[in-house]
Scaffold this motif. Structure first.
Motif, PDB file in Angstrom:
ATOM      1  N   SER A  48      -3.115  -0.787  -1.731  1.00 53.12           N
ATOM      2  CA  SER A  48      -2.199  -1.794  -1.198  1.00 53.12           C
ATOM      3  C   SER A  48      -0.840  -1.613  -1.858  1.00 53.12           C
ATOM      4  N   TYR A  49       0.200  -2.040  -1.159  1.00 51.44           N
ATOM      5  CA  TYR A  49       1.562  -1.942  -1.668  1.00 51.44           C
ATOM      6  C   TYR A  49       1.853  -3.120  -2.579  1.00 51.44           C
ATOM      7  N   GLY A  75      -4.542  -5.509   7.804  1.00 54.73           N
ATOM      8  CA  GLY A  75      -3.275  -4.864   7.534  1.00 54.73           C
ATOM      9  C   GLY A  75      -2.812  -4.938   6.095  1.00 54.73           C
ATOM     10  N   GLU A  76      -3.684  -5.351   5.196  1.00 56.48           N
ATOM     11  CA  GLU A  76      -3.313  -5.513   3.785  1.00 56.48           C
ATOM     12  C   GLU A  76      -3.497  -4.244   2.954  1.00 56.48           C
ATOM     13  N   SER A  77      -4.257  -3.276   3.452  1.00 56.56           N
ATOM     14  CA  SER A  77      -4.483  -2.068   2.657  1.00 56.56           C
ATOM     15  C   SER A  77      -4.539  -0.845   3.583  1.00 56.56           C
ATOM     16  N   PHE A 131       5.537  -1.605   5.938  1.00 56.89           N
ATOM     17  CA  PHE A 131       5.596  -0.229   5.454  1.00 56.89           C
ATOM     18  C   PHE A 131       5.074   0.705   6.535  1.00 56.89           C
ATOM     19  N   TYR A 132       5.896   1.662   6.907  1.00 58.82           N
ATOM     20  CA  TYR A 132       5.512   2.679   7.883  1.00 58.82           C
ATOM     21  C   TYR A 132       5.338   3.983   7.110  1.00 58.82           C
ATOM     22  N   ASN A 133       4.106   4.241   6.705  1.00 51.10           N
ATOM     23  CA  ASN A 133       3.780   5.361   5.838  1.00 51.10           C
ATOM     24  C   ASN A 133       3.141   6.477   6.665  1.00 51.10           C
ATOM     25  N   PRO A 134       3.816   7.631   6.794  1.00 49.56           N
ATOM     26  CA  PRO A 134       3.256   8.716   7.588  1.00 49.56           C
ATOM     27  C   PRO A 134       2.007   9.335   6.970  1.00 49.56           C
ATOM     28  N   LYS A 135       1.755   9.087   5.706  1.00 46.46           N
ATOM     29  CA  LYS A 135       0.575   9.633   5.034  1.00 46.46           C
ATOM     30  C   LYS A 135      -0.661   8.747   5.214  1.00 46.46           C
ATOM     31  N   ASN A 174      -1.557  -0.039  -5.569  1.00 41.49           N
ATOM     32  CA  ASN A 174      -2.679  -0.407  -6.404  1.00 41.49           C
ATOM     33  C   ASN A 174      -3.965  -0.094  -5.639  1.00 41.49           C
ATOM     34  N   HIS A 175      -5.014   0.275  -6.362  1.00 41.30           N
ATOM     35  CA  HIS A 175      -6.319   0.444  -5.731  1.00 41.30           C
ATOM     36  C   HIS A 175      -6.849  -0.945  -5.411  1.00 41.30           C
TER      37      HIS A 175
END
Length: 119
Positions: A51-52, A114-116, A102-106, A43-44
């Motif tokens: 954020s996830y 750490g929320e967004s 969440f480990y997001n490479p992008k 979500n924006h």
């Protein structure tokens, strides 16, 4: 010439779940027999941009991609894959609490709390 991106034709690296994340998803889903799995979307929001969002679902959408590990099902809307492709999901203890990580490479930047994240 501008070409239109067809999300259906893209080859995705996909998402992975650790054993701990899969066990927690199964635990959440089995607490209610109507639940089918978890949906991961974004979500924006937040100070960094995205954020996830994790939601228990009773029915998947036809366009969802399905990732499964140890019997736990994670559904992802096709339109968010460009932002989270390659992400690894874990379930970890931080202090006295447990949370999905969440480990997001992008993700290029994360906010201080750490929320967004941003791409």
């Amino acid at each position: 010439m501008i070409t239109k991106l067809n999300l259906q034709d893209k080859i995705w690296y996909g998402l992975t779940m650790t054993d701990a994340a899969a066990r927690q998803i199964k635990k959440l889903v089995t607490s209610d027999p109507r639940m089918f799995g978890l949906r991961l979307s974004i979500n924006h929001s937040g100070c960094a941009g995205f954020s996830y969002i994790l939601d228990l679902i009773t029915e998947p959408n036809k366009s969802d991609l399905v990732y499964e590990h140890l019997g736990a099902k994670l559904f992802v809307p096709l339109q968010v894959m460009p932002l989270i492709d390659g992400t690894r999901i874990d379930y970890i203890k931080i202090g006295l609490n447990y949370e999905f990580k969440f480990y997001n490479p992008k993700a290029q930047h994360a906010c201080g709390c750490g929320e967004s994240f941003s791409i």
